[in-house]
Design a protein around this motif. Structure first.
Motif, PDB file in Angstrom:
ATOM      1  N   SER A 115      35.311  46.936  38.390  1.00  0.00           N
ATOM      2  CA  SER A 115      35.783  47.170  39.763  1.00  0.00           C
ATOM      3  C   SER A 115      36.652  46.012  40.250  1.00  0.00           C
ATOM      4  CB  SER A 115      34.602  47.407  40.710  1.00  0.00           C
ATOM      5  OG  SER A 115      33.807  46.251  40.777  1.00  0.00           O
ATOM      6  N   ILE A 116      36.246  44.784  39.933  1.00  0.00           N
ATOM      7  CA  ILE A 116      37.085  43.643  40.332  1.00  0.00           C
ATOM      8  C   ILE A 116      38.405  43.707  39.566  1.00  0.00           C
ATOM      9  CG2 ILE A 116      37.277  41.116  40.341  1.00  0.00           C
ATOM     10  CD1 ILE A 116      35.256  42.131  42.369  1.00  0.00           C
ATOM     11  N   GLY A 117      38.326  44.107  38.306  1.00  0.00           N
ATOM     12  CA  GLY A 117      39.538  44.256  37.498  1.00  0.00           C
ATOM     13  C   GLY A 117      40.502  45.254  38.131  1.00  0.00           C
ATOM     14  N   ARG A 118      39.963  46.373  38.635  1.00  0.00           N
ATOM     15  CA  ARG A 118      40.814  47.379  39.293  1.00  0.00           C
ATOM     16  C   ARG A 118      41.433  46.822  40.571  1.00  0.00           C
ATOM     17  NH1 ARG A 118      36.897  51.225  37.759  1.00  0.00           N
ATOM     18  NH2 ARG A 118      35.865  51.034  39.772  1.00  0.00           N
ATOM     19  N   GLU A 119      40.641  45.982  41.253  1.00  0.00           N
ATOM     20  CA  GLU A 119      41.134  45.370  42.482  1.00  0.00           C
ATOM     21  C   GLU A 119      42.358  44.489  42.193  1.00  0.00           C
ATOM     22  OE1 GLU A 119      38.853  42.721  45.473  1.00  0.00           O
ATOM     23  OE2 GLU A 119      37.449  44.289  44.876  1.00  0.00           O
ATOM     24  N   ILE A 120      42.306  43.832  41.043  1.00  0.00           N
ATOM     25  CA  ILE A 120      43.411  42.925  40.689  1.00  0.00           C
ATOM     26  C   ILE A 120      44.554  43.715  40.045  1.00  0.00           C
ATOM     27  CG2 ILE A 120      44.040  40.878  39.345  1.00  0.00           C
ATOM     28  CD1 ILE A 120      41.013  40.132  39.392  1.00  0.00           C
ATOM     29  N   ASP A 121      44.199  44.511  39.064  1.00  0.00           N
ATOM     30  CA  ASP A 121      45.190  45.281  38.295  1.00  0.00           C
ATOM     31  C   ASP A 121      45.507  46.563  39.062  1.00  0.00           C
ATOM     32  OD1 ASP A 121      46.752  46.446  36.357  1.00  0.00           O
ATOM     33  OD2 ASP A 121      45.045  47.051  35.107  1.00  0.00           O
ATOM     34  N   ARG A 122      46.314  46.438  40.098  1.00  0.00           N
ATOM     35  CA  ARG A 122      46.520  47.554  41.034  1.00  0.00           C
ATOM     36  C   ARG A 122      47.225  48.749  40.402  1.00  0.00           C
ATOM     37  NH1 ARG A 122      48.116  44.506  46.705  1.00  0.00           N
ATOM     38  NH2 ARG A 122      46.108  43.499  46.994  1.00  0.00           N
ATOM     39  N   ASP A 123      48.114  48.483  39.448  1.00  0.00           N
ATOM     40  CA  ASP A 123      48.823  49.623  38.841  1.00  0.00           C
ATOM     41  C   ASP A 123      48.082  50.189  37.631  1.00  0.00           C
ATOM     42  OD1 ASP A 123      49.223  47.739  36.900  1.00  0.00           O
ATOM     43  OD2 ASP A 123      51.406  47.655  37.079  1.00  0.00           O
ATOM     44  N   GLY A 124      46.922  49.609  37.337  1.00  0.00           N
ATOM     45  CA  GLY A 124      46.094  50.147  36.248  1.00  0.00           C
ATOM     46  C   GLY A 124      46.736  50.025  34.878  1.00  0.00           C
ATOM     47  N   SER A 125      47.617  49.054  34.722  1.00  0.00           N
ATOM     48  CA  SER A 125      48.322  48.918  33.441  1.00  0.00           C
ATOM     49  C   SER A 125      47.455  48.290  32.363  1.00  0.00           C
ATOM     50  CB  SER A 125      49.579  48.063  33.640  1.00  0.00           C
ATOM     51  OG  SER A 125      49.198  46.734  33.962  1.00  0.00           O
ATOM     52  N   GLY A 126      46.351  47.711  32.770  1.00  0.00           N
ATOM     53  CA  GLY A 126      45.501  47.026  31.791  1.00  0.00           C
ATOM     54  C   GLY A 126      45.871  45.565  31.631  1.00  0.00           C
ATOM     55  N   ALA A 127      46.922  45.155  32.318  1.00  0.00           N
ATOM     56  CA  ALA A 127      47.346  43.752  32.281  1.00  0.00           C
ATOM     57  C   ALA A 127      47.523  43.259  33.711  1.00  0.00           C
ATOM     58  CB  ALA A 127      48.645  43.616  31.510  1.00  0.00           C
ATOM     59  N   ILE A 128      47.348  41.983  33.907  1.00  0.00           N
ATOM     60  CA  ILE A 128      47.509  41.417  35.252  1.00  0.00           C
ATOM     61  C   ILE A 128      48.896  40.783  35.330  1.00  0.00           C
ATOM     62  CG2 ILE A 128      46.618  39.745  36.921  1.00  0.00           C
ATOM     63  CD1 ILE A 128      43.876  40.056  35.501  1.00  0.00           C
ATOM     64  N   SER A 129      49.734  41.377  36.151  1.00  0.00           N
ATOM     65  CA  SER A 129      51.095  40.854  36.298  1.00  0.00           C
ATOM     66  C   SER A 129      51.075  39.660  37.254  1.00  0.00           C
ATOM     67  CB  SER A 129      52.012  41.939  36.855  1.00  0.00           C
ATOM     68  OG  SER A 129      51.658  42.190  38.209  1.00  0.00           O
ATOM     69  N   PRO A 130      52.130  38.829  37.238  1.00  0.00           N
ATOM     70  CA  PRO A 130      52.189  37.707  38.180  1.00  0.00           C
ATOM     71  C   PRO A 130      52.068  38.161  39.631  1.00  0.00           C
ATOM     72  CG  PRO A 130      53.852  37.440  36.478  1.00  0.00           C
ATOM     73  CD  PRO A 130      53.238  38.791  36.269  1.00  0.00           C
ATOM     74  N   ASP A 131      52.683  39.289  39.949  1.00  0.00           N
ATOM     75  CA  ASP A 131      52.609  39.779  41.334  1.00  0.00           C
ATOM     76  C   ASP A 131      51.176  40.172  41.695  1.00  0.00           C
ATOM     77  OD1 ASP A 131      55.237  39.349  41.733  1.00  0.00           O
ATOM     78  OD2 ASP A 131      55.863  41.458  41.530  1.00  0.00           O
ATOM     79  N   GLU A 132      50.501  40.822  40.745  1.00  0.00           N
ATOM     80  CA  GLU A 132      49.117  41.236  41.011  1.00  0.00           C
ATOM     81  C   GLU A 132      48.209  40.020  41.157  1.00  0.00           C
ATOM     82  OE1 GLU A 132      49.044  45.574  38.723  1.00  0.00           O
ATOM     83  OE2 GLU A 132      48.662  43.733  37.585  1.00  0.00           O
ATOM     84  N   ALA A 133      48.454  39.017  40.312  1.00  0.00           N
ATOM     85  CA  ALA A 133      47.656  37.781  40.407  1.00  0.00           C
ATOM     86  C   ALA A 133      47.896  37.117  41.760  1.00  0.00           C
ATOM     87  CB  ALA A 133      48.029  36.831  39.272  1.00  0.00           C
ATOM     88  N   ALA A 134      49.161  37.059  42.159  1.00  0.00           N
ATOM     89  CA  ALA A 134      49.495  36.417  43.438  1.00  0.00           C
ATOM     90  C   ALA A 134      48.864  37.181  44.602  1.00  0.00           C
ATOM     91  CB  ALA A 134      51.008  36.349  43.596  1.00  0.00           C
ATOM     92  N   ALA A 135      48.884  38.507  44.513  1.00  0.00           N
ATOM     93  CA  ALA A 135      48.324  39.321  45.595  1.00  0.00           C
ATOM     94  C   ALA A 135      46.811  39.099  45.713  1.00  0.00           C
ATOM     95  CB  ALA A 135      48.617  40.798  45.348  1.00  0.00           C
ATOM     96  N   TYR A 136      46.145  39.011  44.575  1.00  0.00           N
ATOM     97  CA  TYR A 136      44.689  38.798  44.632  1.00  0.00           C
ATOM     98  C   TYR A 136      44.373  37.394  45.164  1.00  0.00           C
ATOM     99  CZ  TYR A 136      39.767  39.144  43.530  1.00  0.00           C
ATOM    100  OH  TYR A 136      38.392  39.180  43.640  1.00  0.00           O
TER     101      TYR A 136
END
Lengths: 226, 380
Positions: free
Chosen positions: A61-82
């Motif tokens: 669930s925390i992973g989904r919160e971070i990985d918003r597009d569900g790509s399976g990878a955490i992009s820089p934008d997703e990391a910054a947003a979290y």
């Protein structure tokens, strides 16, 4: 996508094994979100190292919160947003006046590591402090990130500056809230430093002159005997 | 009659003296065996070389790491499958190789330290077999370490399961999942580290000639109580009991200073927190009575005394000298059997004892913020 499904499958196996173990590795955070803060104080700056470790049952669930597009990878934008979401959940105040921490650095684990329960998110925040006078001060820190599942640790680090002397730490029972009482020693004034330099220089000069005056004059004495 | 009684008395005294003398001689020889730190290092190096001698080229490559590489800080409390260790995996070794590894540990550690290590490992085996906590990679998992530390007679050497390791393939418990590494080449003069660890265990023993540092190291236990060969085993039972003994020996004023008003649910300076020094809290040891200070030192010995006596005694002397600046902090109830947390912190010491929400799962850490990984020794 296929990779993501496979990872989910692996996570299910891991969780199943842990649940099968009863208490199992629940001590390794099964359903809690450990949030450990270490706070370092300098005369003009405060820094917060915040380590976030989702329990293995929460990693998805925390992973989904971070990985918003569900790509399976955490992009820089997703990391910054979290990191920004976490930053918004932090409250800092010096002597009752709110101050805003800024993100300095962030490190996110590989999604697979996080799903396996190993992943620790490391966030580093910092905030400049207003010019403070010598004397007693209070820094208040509060973490309201995921209070539903959060387990908190909050500690002041021993200050590197000898001007900062921590005199006490007060927390609420859950350690979401930490108030650090400290004394800021006066900054050695420029005038005082110049005065000290003057005293040392004068003393050395005087010593030099005195020694020179008392040095035996071999040449002139011999001339006198002649 | 009197003469006979006198002779009998003389003979008795002679016998007593002879026995005493023999006892002293034996004790003297054991003192000699305890030997100097440099001699202990030499024995550890010899035992390490004996391990290497049992290995083939691939095994030697696995066990050896450069002193200044990342392996030094690569340790964890987590089990295999979540954390991927490097080095020689016990489950991959032959019985002879495994015996050599356990012999090395018994040489490097005190008797008490070796007991603790093997009981932690055995506890993980209990976790694997009794609770179904993960399958061994080896398929037919060996019982592994017998009470003396050697492989159980007839135990298969274990091996690698299909599909390799890691990658989230499952959490794996058991005595096979402990790893040995040499960080730096075993030497009697230059610094190197003996690293041994697995789930709930990390021994990082840096040796440099006659000096040693066993920090940071982690000892943990789950289950914290189990039965082995009809005996109740508590790998960290003394750490628990001595903690309660001290907190209950404090008077009301000292206790109120020692007890923190908040919950501590985990180690503050656990794995990954190298180099950090938190602000000390709790009661200062300088305010305690000599008897209370002795109780505190007895707790400290549970960690400092894991290393061989040759290294543990100088370390204890150092920690006793720092006692006035050492703090004892406690969180939780003071009735033995309760879930509580305690921390001992001094200029060259951090010890944390942190139950993980239950008394049956304990994590502890032992650090020297001035000399973790033998930083001082390596700098010389």
């Amino acid at each position: 996508m296929r990779s993501s499904r496979r990872n989910s499958g692996r996570l299910a196996v891991v969780v199943a094994l842990i649940v099968a173990a009863g208490a199992g590795v629940s001590g390794h955070r099964l359903d809690e979100y450990l949030q450990a803060a270490r706070i370092s104080l300098a005369p003009d700056r405060v820094q917060i190292e915040l380590d976030l470790t989702p329990g293995i049952a929460l990693a998805e669930s925390i992973g989904r919160e971070i990985d918003r597009d569900g790509s399976g990878a955490i992009s820089p934008d997703e990391a910054a947003a979290y990191a920004e979401a976490v930053r918004h959940a932090l409250r800092l105040a010096i002597d009752g006046t709110p101050i805003a921490p800024e993100l300095v650095d962030s490190r996110f684990p590989m999604p697979e590591a996080m799903r396996a329960g190993e992943g620790m998110i490391r966030l580093h925040f910092a905030a400049p402090l207003p010019r403070l006078g010598a004397g007693a001060h209070e820094l208040r820190y509060r973490n309201a990130h995921h209070p539903d599942i959060g387990v908190y640790l909050a500690n002041a680090l021993v200050p590197e500056s000898s001007r900062v002397l921590i005199t006490g730490q007060e927390r609420d029972v859950d350690q979401r809230d930490l108030t650090i009482a400290y004394v800021l020693q006066p900054e050695p004034a420029l005038g005082a430093r110049l005065w000290l330099l003057g005293v040392v220089t004068s003393t050395l000069t005087l010593l030099f002159l005195v020694r020179r005056r008392h040095r035996p004059r071999a040449k002139s004495d011999s001339q006198g005997e002649e | 009659m009197r003469i006979r009684t006198g002779l009998f008395l003389l003979a008795s005294i002679g016998l007593v003296l002879a026995v005493s003398n023999a006892g002293l001689a034996q004790r003297g020889s054991s003192i000699l065996l305890a030997s100097t730190p440099a001699a202990t290092t030499a024995r550890i190096v010899a035992a390490a070389q004996a391990v290497v001698a049992t290995l083939d080229e691939a095994g030697r490559a696995k066990v050896q790491f450069p002193f200044d590489g990342p392996q030094k800080t690569r340790w964890s409390n987590l089990p295999s499958g979540i954390f991927q260790r490097q080095g020689l995996r016990l489950g991959d070794l032959t019985p002879a190789q495994r015996t050599a590894v356990m012999s090395l540990l018994s040489t490097a550690l005190s008797q008490e330290g070796y007991r603790k290590v093997t009981e932690i490992m055995r506890g993980d085996e209990v976790l694997r077999t009794a609770d179904g906590g993960g399958a061994s990679r080896g398929g037919a998992a060996p019982a592994g370490v017998a009470p003396g530390g050697a492989p159980a007679p007839g135990a298969p050497a274990g091996g690698r399961a299909r599909g390799g390791r890691g990658g989230g393939g499952g959490v794996i418990f058991g005595q096979d999942e402990y790893f040995l590494a040499f960080v730096g080449t075993p030497s009697t003069s230059t610094p190197w580290m003996l690293q041994f660890g697995g789930h709930h265990l990390a021994i990082n023993l840096t040796l440099a000639g006659s000096q040693a540092s066993m920090t940071p190291s982690l000892q943990a236990a789950q289950p914290a109580i189990y039965t082995f060969e009809g005996r109740e085993i508590r790998p960290l039972g003394r750490e628990n009991d001595k903690g309660f003994e001290l907190i209950n020996a404090l008077d009301a004023a000292a206790r109120s200073q020692a007890i923190l008003g908040y919950q501590v649910s985990d180690l503050v300076l656990g794995p990954g927190q190298d180099g950090r020094v938190i602000q000390p809290e709790g009661v200062r040891a300088s305010t305690l009575s000599p008897a209370q200070q002795n109780l505190l030192m007895e707790i400290v010995r549970e960690w400092a005394g894991i290393a061989h006596e040759s290294f543990a005694e100088p370390r204890m002397a150092q920690l006793r000298a720092n006692l006035p600046d050492t703090y004892f902090a406690w969180s939780g109830p003071t009735t033995n059997g309760s879930v509580m947390y305690y921390r001992i912190q001094g200029p060259t010491l951090v010890i944390e004892y942190a139950p993980q929400g239950t008394v049956d799962h304990i994590h502890t850490i032992y650090r020297d913020p001035t000399n973790d990984y033998g930083a001082k020794l390596a700098a010389k």
